[in-house]
Design a protein around this motif. Structure first.
Motif, mmCIF file in Angstrom:
data_model
loop_
_atom_site.group_PDB
_atom_site.id
_atom_site.type_symbol
_atom_site.label_atom_id
_atom_site.label_comp_id
_atom_site.label_asym_id
_atom_site.label_seq_id
_atom_site.Cartn_x
_atom_site.Cartn_y
_atom_site.Cartn_z
ATOM 1 N N ALA A 183 0.808 -1.161 -0.025
ATOM 2 C CA ALA A 183 -0.030 -0.024 0.052
ATOM 3 C C ALA A 183 1.005 1.133 -0.262
ATOM 4 O O ALA A 183 1.929 1.363 0.825
ATOM 5 N N GLY A 184 0.663 2.138 -1.096
ATOM 6 C CA GLY A 184 1.384 3.357 -1.178
ATOM 7 C C GLY A 184 2.781 3.193 -1.764
ATOM 8 O O GLY A 184 3.448 4.136 -1.497
ATOM 9 N N GLY A 185 3.166 2.043 -2.000
ATOM 10 C CA GLY A 185 4.615 1.552 -2.260
ATOM 11 C C GLY A 185 4.832 1.245 -3.924
ATOM 12 O O GLY A 185 4.053 1.175 -4.345
ATOM 13 N N ARG A 186 6.022 1.220 -4.389
ATOM 14 C CA ARG A 186 6.235 0.827 -5.716
ATOM 15 C C ARG A 186 7.188 -0.099 -5.959
ATOM 16 O O ARG A 186 7.220 -0.889 -6.940
ATOM 17 N N VAL A 187 7.620 -0.870 -4.574
ATOM 18 C CA VAL A 187 8.668 -2.108 -4.749
ATOM 19 C C VAL A 187 7.873 -3.249 -4.299
ATOM 20 O O VAL A 187 7.156 -3.492 -3.310
ATOM 21 N N GLY A 236 0.838 -3.604 -9.498
ATOM 22 C CA GLY A 236 2.025 -3.855 -10.468
ATOM 23 C C GLY A 236 1.559 -4.718 -11.809
ATOM 24 O O GLY A 236 0.465 -5.372 -11.554
ATOM 25 N N VAL A 237 2.124 -4.191 -12.885
ATOM 26 C CA VAL A 237 1.714 -4.982 -13.993
ATOM 27 C C VAL A 237 3.138 -5.568 -14.632
ATOM 28 O O VAL A 237 4.076 -5.108 -14.577
ATOM 29 N N GLY A 238 2.865 -6.913 -14.541
ATOM 30 C CA GLY A 238 3.860 -7.910 -14.891
ATOM 31 C C GLY A 238 4.048 -7.798 -16.422
ATOM 32 O O GLY A 238 3.078 -8.518 -17.103
ATOM 33 N N LEU A 284 5.717 -2.403 -14.033
ATOM 34 C CA LEU A 284 5.282 -0.937 -13.672
ATOM 35 C C LEU A 284 4.513 -0.866 -12.745
ATOM 36 O O LEU A 284 3.717 -1.837 -12.529
ATOM 37 N N VAL A 285 4.390 0.136 -12.052
ATOM 38 C CA VAL A 285 3.117 0.465 -11.135
ATOM 39 C C VAL A 285 2.061 0.433 -11.939
ATOM 40 O O VAL A 285 2.044 1.360 -13.074
ATOM 41 N N GLY A 286 1.157 -0.024 -11.470
ATOM 42 C CA GLY A 286 -0.294 0.008 -12.094
ATOM 43 C C GLY A 286 -1.299 0.829 -11.975
ATOM 44 O O GLY A 286 -1.186 1.432 -11.011
ATOM 45 N N PRO A 287 -2.321 0.812 -12.892
ATOM 46 C CA PRO A 287 -3.431 1.714 -12.721
ATOM 47 C C PRO A 287 -4.093 1.814 -11.517
ATOM 48 O O PRO A 287 -4.408 0.467 -11.066
ATOM 49 N N GLY A 288 -4.544 2.794 -10.950
ATOM 50 C CA GLY A 288 -5.231 2.543 -9.511
ATOM 51 C C GLY A 288 -4.501 2.729 -8.481
ATOM 52 O O GLY A 288 -4.763 2.986 -7.436
ATOM 53 N N PRO A 308 -2.060 9.586 -7.918
ATOM 54 C CA PRO A 308 -2.559 8.473 -8.524
ATOM 55 C C PRO A 308 -1.887 8.104 -9.651
ATOM 56 O O PRO A 308 -1.617 8.919 -10.447
ATOM 57 N N TYR A 309 -2.077 6.867 -10.057
ATOM 58 C CA TYR A 309 -1.721 6.347 -11.432
ATOM 59 C C TYR A 309 -3.102 6.147 -12.029
ATOM 60 O O TYR A 309 -3.889 5.198 -11.870
ATOM 61 N N ALA A 310 -3.550 6.912 -13.088
ATOM 62 C CA ALA A 310 -4.836 7.291 -13.420
ATOM 63 C C ALA A 310 -4.665 6.676 -15.019
ATOM 64 O O ALA A 310 -4.070 7.065 -15.908
ATOM 65 N N ILE A 311 -5.878 5.756 -15.618
ATOM 66 C CA ILE A 311 -5.951 5.443 -16.664
ATOM 67 C C ILE A 311 -6.494 6.722 -17.570
ATOM 68 O O ILE A 311 -7.358 7.331 -17.135
ATOM 69 N N THR A 312 -5.699 6.913 -18.423
ATOM 70 C CA THR A 312 -6.186 8.225 -19.336
ATOM 71 C C THR A 312 -6.624 7.737 -20.865
ATOM 72 O O THR A 312 -7.375 8.497 -21.535
ATOM 73 N N ARG A 313 -6.241 6.641 -21.349
ATOM 74 C CA ARG A 313 -6.794 5.781 -22.665
ATOM 75 C C ARG A 313 -7.273 4.718 -22.426
ATOM 76 O O ARG A 313 -6.217 3.682 -22.493
#
Length: 259
Positions: free
Chosen positions: A26-30, A57-59, A145-149, A156-161
């Motif tokens: 939660a709140g992290g990238r790793v 995360g997106v594998g 990568l850090v994933g959407p949501g 936030p990491y937000a979906i734009t397309r």
């Protein structure tokens, strides 16, 4: 304590586009060890994995994607660099599933074949130029990568397309693939009728040095070849000025025969 929480709906929408997601702290990238085995495209399984407010995360290997991480901060402008590269090689960047990052950058996802081994590269060392990191399936485990949501530092990491993941364009794949060392056999007359391109960007270009210096114009049927893949384009007649004719048609051919 963060006032924003993970957008589970956005994560589920990503799985509908064929992306395999796994939990991040939660709140992290790793990610924690073993994240490769948790990546899933099952929405129900993903919701359960994110029950404690975890980020996503997106594998890349599980998703069969290459992702371009376009940074926009400091001196980096990955968005501008990619646009300029596409313009220079007379290609376009297709519309694809895209996520906005907290810095104002973008994650662009592209589908690749299951046997793709494009590796992850960062730190300004990618062939695409500064400000563009690459996350790929690699040869064994692949990058992520850090994933959407996800939410990092309350941003936030937000979906734009929210569109289907487009196939990786050939001109980008050529730049990210392994470099090819040309040999005499690679320059046989049936493959190259007049000369080969030596543009530093590694893709098709009209002139050896990227510009026309004037002089008498001569026409030549030239089969342009990517210095990354060795694959020829269709032969076509191009008007070349005197200096460029010598540089492309004569000097390159002689160099190839003597290599």
């Amino acid at each position: 304590m963060s006032t924003l929480t993970t957008d589970v709906e956005a994560a589920v929408r990503a799985t509908s586009r064929g992306l395999a997601l796994f939990p991040l702290p939660a709140g992290g990238r790793v990610p924690e060890p073993g994240w490769h085995d948790q990546a899933t495209t099952d929405p129900a399984a993903l919701v359960q994995l994110l029950a404690d407010g975890a980020n996503t995360g997106v594998g890349c290997r599980a998703s069969r994607v290459v992702a371009l991480d376009l940074d926009v901060h400091g001196d980096d402008d990955g968005l501008g660099v990619l646009a300029a590269l596409a313009k220079r090689v007379r290609e376009t960047v297709p519309d694809t599933f895209t996520v906005a990052t907290p810095s104002g950058g973008r994650h662009l996802y592209f589908r690749v074949p299951e046997d793709s081994t494009i590796r992850s590269v960062s730190g300004g060392r990618t062939p695409l130029g500064p400000g563009i990191d690459v996350r790929g399936p690699g040869r064994r485990r692949g990058g992520y990568l850090v994933g959407p949501g996800s939410v990092v530092a309350e941003r936030p990491y937000a979906i734009t397309r929210d569109v289907p993941v487009a196939p990786l364009p050939g001109w980008i794949g050529a730049l990210l693939g392994p470099r090819v060392s040309f040999s005499i056999e690679g320059f046989t007359p049936d493959r190259i009728k007049a000369g080969a391109c030596n543009c530093p960007c590694g893709v098709y270009h009209y002139y050896a040095n990227g510009k026309c210096d004037g002089g008498a114009v001569r026409e030549a049927e030239v089969t342009w070849v990517s210095v990354m893949t060795g694959e020829p384009a269709a032969p076509r007649v191009e008007p070349l000025c005197g200096p460029c004719y010598e540089a492309v048609v004569v000097l390159q051919w002689r160099r190839a025969r003597c290599s």
